[in-house]
Design a protein around this motif. Structure first.
Motif, short mmCIF file in Angstrom:
data_model
loop_
_atom_site.label_atom_id
_atom_site.label_comp_id
_atom_site.label_asym_id
_atom_site.label_seq_id
_atom_site.Cartn_x
_atom_site.Cartn_y
_atom_site.Cartn_z
N LYS A 50 -5.69 -6.15 7.39
CA LYS A 50 -5.53 -7.01 6.33
C LYS A 50 -4.63 -8.19 7.32
O LYS A 50 -4.52 -9.34 6.89
CB LYS A 50 -4.33 -6.51 5.76
CG LYS A 50 -5.03 -5.63 4.52
CD LYS A 50 -5.79 -6.47 3.45
CE LYS A 50 -6.41 -5.69 2.63
NZ LYS A 50 -7.24 -6.47 1.60
N ILE A 52 -4.95 -0.11 7.68
CA ILE A 52 -4.87 -1.06 6.55
C ILE A 52 -4.28 -2.31 7.27
O ILE A 52 -4.44 -3.54 6.92
CB ILE A 52 -4.44 -0.51 5.49
CG1 ILE A 52 -4.82 -1.52 4.11
CG2 ILE A 52 -2.85 -0.21 5.64
CD1 ILE A 52 -6.36 -1.80 3.95
N HIS A 111 -7.92 -4.87 -2.85
CA HIS A 111 -7.37 -4.06 -1.96
C HIS A 111 -7.36 -2.47 -2.03
O HIS A 111 -7.41 -2.03 -0.96
CB HIS A 111 -5.63 -4.29 -2.25
CG HIS A 111 -5.25 -5.77 -1.90
ND1 HIS A 111 -5.43 -6.14 -0.80
CD2 HIS A 111 -4.10 -6.56 -2.66
CE1 HIS A 111 -4.89 -7.33 -0.72
NE2 HIS A 111 -4.22 -7.61 -2.06
N TYR A 144 -10.04 11.37 1.28
CA TYR A 144 -9.29 10.44 0.34
C TYR A 144 -10.11 10.10 -0.68
O TYR A 144 -10.92 10.20 -1.11
CB TYR A 144 -9.12 9.01 1.24
CG TYR A 144 -8.54 9.05 2.72
CD1 TYR A 144 -7.15 8.85 2.94
CD2 TYR A 144 -9.38 9.35 3.67
CE1 TYR A 144 -6.61 8.94 4.27
CE2 TYR A 144 -8.72 9.44 5.02
CZ TYR A 144 -7.54 9.06 5.23
OH TYR A 144 -6.86 9.19 6.59
N PHE A 199 0.99 -1.30 -0.02
CA PHE A 199 0.14 -0.12 0.01
C PHE A 199 0.81 1.31 0.18
O PHE A 199 1.94 1.29 0.58
CB PHE A 199 -0.98 0.29 1.26
CG PHE A 199 -1.79 -0.95 1.19
CD1 PHE A 199 -3.29 -1.21 0.77
CD2 PHE A 199 -1.51 -2.37 1.89
CE1 PHE A 199 -4.04 -2.05 0.41
CE2 PHE A 199 -2.48 -3.40 1.73
CZ PHE A 199 -3.80 -3.31 0.88
N SER A 252 -10.49 -2.37 0.00
CA SER A 252 -9.92 -2.51 1.62
C SER A 252 -9.50 -1.05 2.20
O SER A 252 -9.80 -0.58 3.42
CB SER A 252 -8.97 -3.44 1.89
OG SER A 252 -9.56 -4.80 1.49
N PHE A 253 -8.69 -0.47 1.25
CA PHE A 253 -8.11 0.68 1.56
C PHE A 253 -9.18 1.99 1.91
O PHE A 253 -9.16 2.46 2.99
CB PHE A 253 -7.13 1.12 0.49
CG PHE A 253 -5.58 1.51 1.00
CD1 PHE A 253 -5.38 1.67 2.45
CD2 PHE A 253 -4.90 2.42 0.13
CE1 PHE A 253 -4.16 2.27 2.86
CE2 PHE A 253 -3.53 2.84 0.42
CZ PHE A 253 -3.39 2.74 1.70
N ASN A 290 -4.30 -0.50 -9.57
CA ASN A 290 -4.59 -0.93 -8.35
C ASN A 290 -5.34 -2.25 -8.12
O ASN A 290 -6.26 -2.56 -9.15
CB ASN A 290 -5.81 0.14 -7.49
CG ASN A 290 -4.99 1.09 -6.84
OD1 ASN A 290 -3.70 1.36 -6.75
ND2 ASN A 290 -5.66 2.55 -6.89
N ILE A 324 -3.47 5.33 -2.57
CA ILE A 324 -4.35 6.37 -2.40
C ILE A 324 -4.08 7.67 -2.27
O ILE A 324 -2.89 8.17 -2.18
CB ILE A 324 -5.20 5.79 -1.05
CG1 ILE A 324 -6.74 6.44 -1.01
CG2 ILE A 324 -4.38 6.31 0.13
CD1 ILE A 324 -7.43 5.81 0.16
N LEU A 384 -4.38 5.76 8.56
CA LEU A 384 -4.63 4.93 7.46
C LEU A 384 -3.68 3.82 7.32
O LEU A 384 -4.11 2.83 7.13
CB LEU A 384 -5.00 5.60 6.04
CG LEU A 384 -5.28 4.92 5.03
CD1 LEU A 384 -6.68 4.22 5.54
CD2 LEU A 384 -5.65 5.62 3.65
#
Ligand code: NI
Length: 387
Positions: free
Chosen positions: A384, A380, A305, A173, A160, A308-309, A301, A347, A376
């Protein structure tokens, strides 16, 4: 939960702001980040994190293990730009002609903050690799780390990264679910003809005429070769030939950049450019060669994921402050090369609506954004690598 993680990282805010301003005052160009890398390494060691130096020249990897489990890579970039700073800040660049004008000072600081938070709280199971990358600004830092065995030595199941975004509100974001940024290539074309007196063209093979024809023919690649649903930009940004009014020069050179959203489109542009250059030159009796260099892969991306982010971001600031379908940007980013090896997501976080643009001499990373990046990254990992 949502308030606690932002509140918790705010406890480090003053310390992290000092670090950010120290890095800002001492910017270093790509692959020369010796002081910055040393500061990163010493800070991680101070916080009890295992440190590996010299990965991709000046890159650093910090490793934090907490039991058996999957591994996550978090990445930040460390390099500055060859720009003369014009902010008049008390912590302005002390290195003339060099400036943190893209906020990589902030990115490095936020990743350090995440390392501190995760080392303190350890609310995860598995391994976190903190990847501090050198030379992002078009000078091959990501590839340097990859060629140094980054993911062989520090295997990651997902990675990430993040970048600040001027003009976007603080605490917001934005992320793209697939292609997020363009791939970019630079090209140089050299044309060799035969020089002659300007008044006797019949004795020449005129490379200027070849360059003129080729310059317009290259636009046919976008118009006629690239499928209309795909995107490509071909820009000839430099044509150089000749020195005198009465001399037809022997050679001409052309250069420029190509942007595409897919690797295949880039290859298609390259193949067509080479064919047009050699055949148009041949048509005039000249020769042409093309040096085509992919500097950035398209940034893609992983859909899951990225979700999830975005979910982790929404946990921090609420769904209203997360844009989940950001259209792809035509700018580029070399985290793309890492994302080609390991799935993950990248992101944007708001640097404030009144922020100057990146790569502008008036730009400054917004210290108020630090907790949003730290939290963040921390969240994450906790999602995860849930215990
Ligand atoms: Ni940048």
């Amino acid at each position: 939960m949502t308030d606690t993680i932002l509140d918790r990282v705010r406890a480090y805010h003053a310390e992290l702001t000092d670090i950010r301003r120290d890095i800002h005052a001492n910017p270093e160009l790509g692959l020369e980040e010796h002081r910055t890398a040393d500061l990163v390494a010493r800070t991680l060691e101070k916080w009890g994190i295992e440190v590996h130096r010299g990965i991709g020249k000046t890159g650093i990897v910090g490793v934090l293990r907490n039991g058996d489990g999957p591994s996550i890579g978090l990445r930040a970039d460390m390099d500055a730009l060859p720009i003369e700073e014009q902010t008049n800040l008390p912590y302005s660049s002390r290195n003339a002609g060099t400036m943190h004008a893209c906020g990589h000072d902030g990115h490095t600081t936020m990743l350090l903050g995440a390392a501190k938070y995760l080392a303190d709280t350890r609310d995860f199971r598995g391994t976190v690799n903190f990847i501090f990358q050198p030379g992002e600004e078009g000078i091959g830092g990501a590839l340097a780390m990859l060629n140094d065995g980054l993911f062989d030595r520090f295997p990651c199941d997902a990675i990430f990264g993040m970048h600040n975004r001027p003009g976007m509100k603080l605490g917001k974001y934005a992320i793209s679910p697939g292609v997020g940024m363009a791939g970019g290539a630079f090209f140089d074309i050299s044309i060799t003809g035969k020089g002659a007196h300007g008044a006797r063209p019949e004795e020449s093979v005129d490379p200027v005429l070849v360059a003129c024809h080729l310059g317009s023919a290259l636009q046919a690649i976008v118009a006629r070769n690239v499928p209309p649903q795909d995107v490509a930009v071909v820009s000839v940004t430099r044509i150089q030939a000749g020195e005198a009014y009465n001399v037809i020069p022997q050679t001409a050179t052309m250069a420029g950049t190509v942007r595409t959203m897919k690797r295949e489109t880039m290859q298609l542009v390259e193949a067509n450019m080479k064919r047009l250059a050699s055949s148009i030159a041949a048509g005039f009796g000249a020769e042409a060669s093309v040096d085509f260099r992919v500097i950035f892969a398209p940034l893609v991306n992983d859909r899951d994921h990225a979700r999830s982010f975005a979910d982790a971001a929404a946990e921090l600031v609420g769904e209203d402050n997360v844009e989940r379908n950001k259209p792809p940007a035509n700018a580029s980013e070399d985290f793309s090369f890492m994302l080609e090896r390991v799935p993950g997501a990248y992101i944007n976080l708001g640097n404030g609506e009144d922020s100057a643009a990146v790569h502008n001499p008036a730009y400054n990373f917004n210290d108020a954004a630090i907790p949003y990046g730290v939290a963040l990254f921390g969240r994450i990992v906790e999602r995860k690598l849930a215990k």
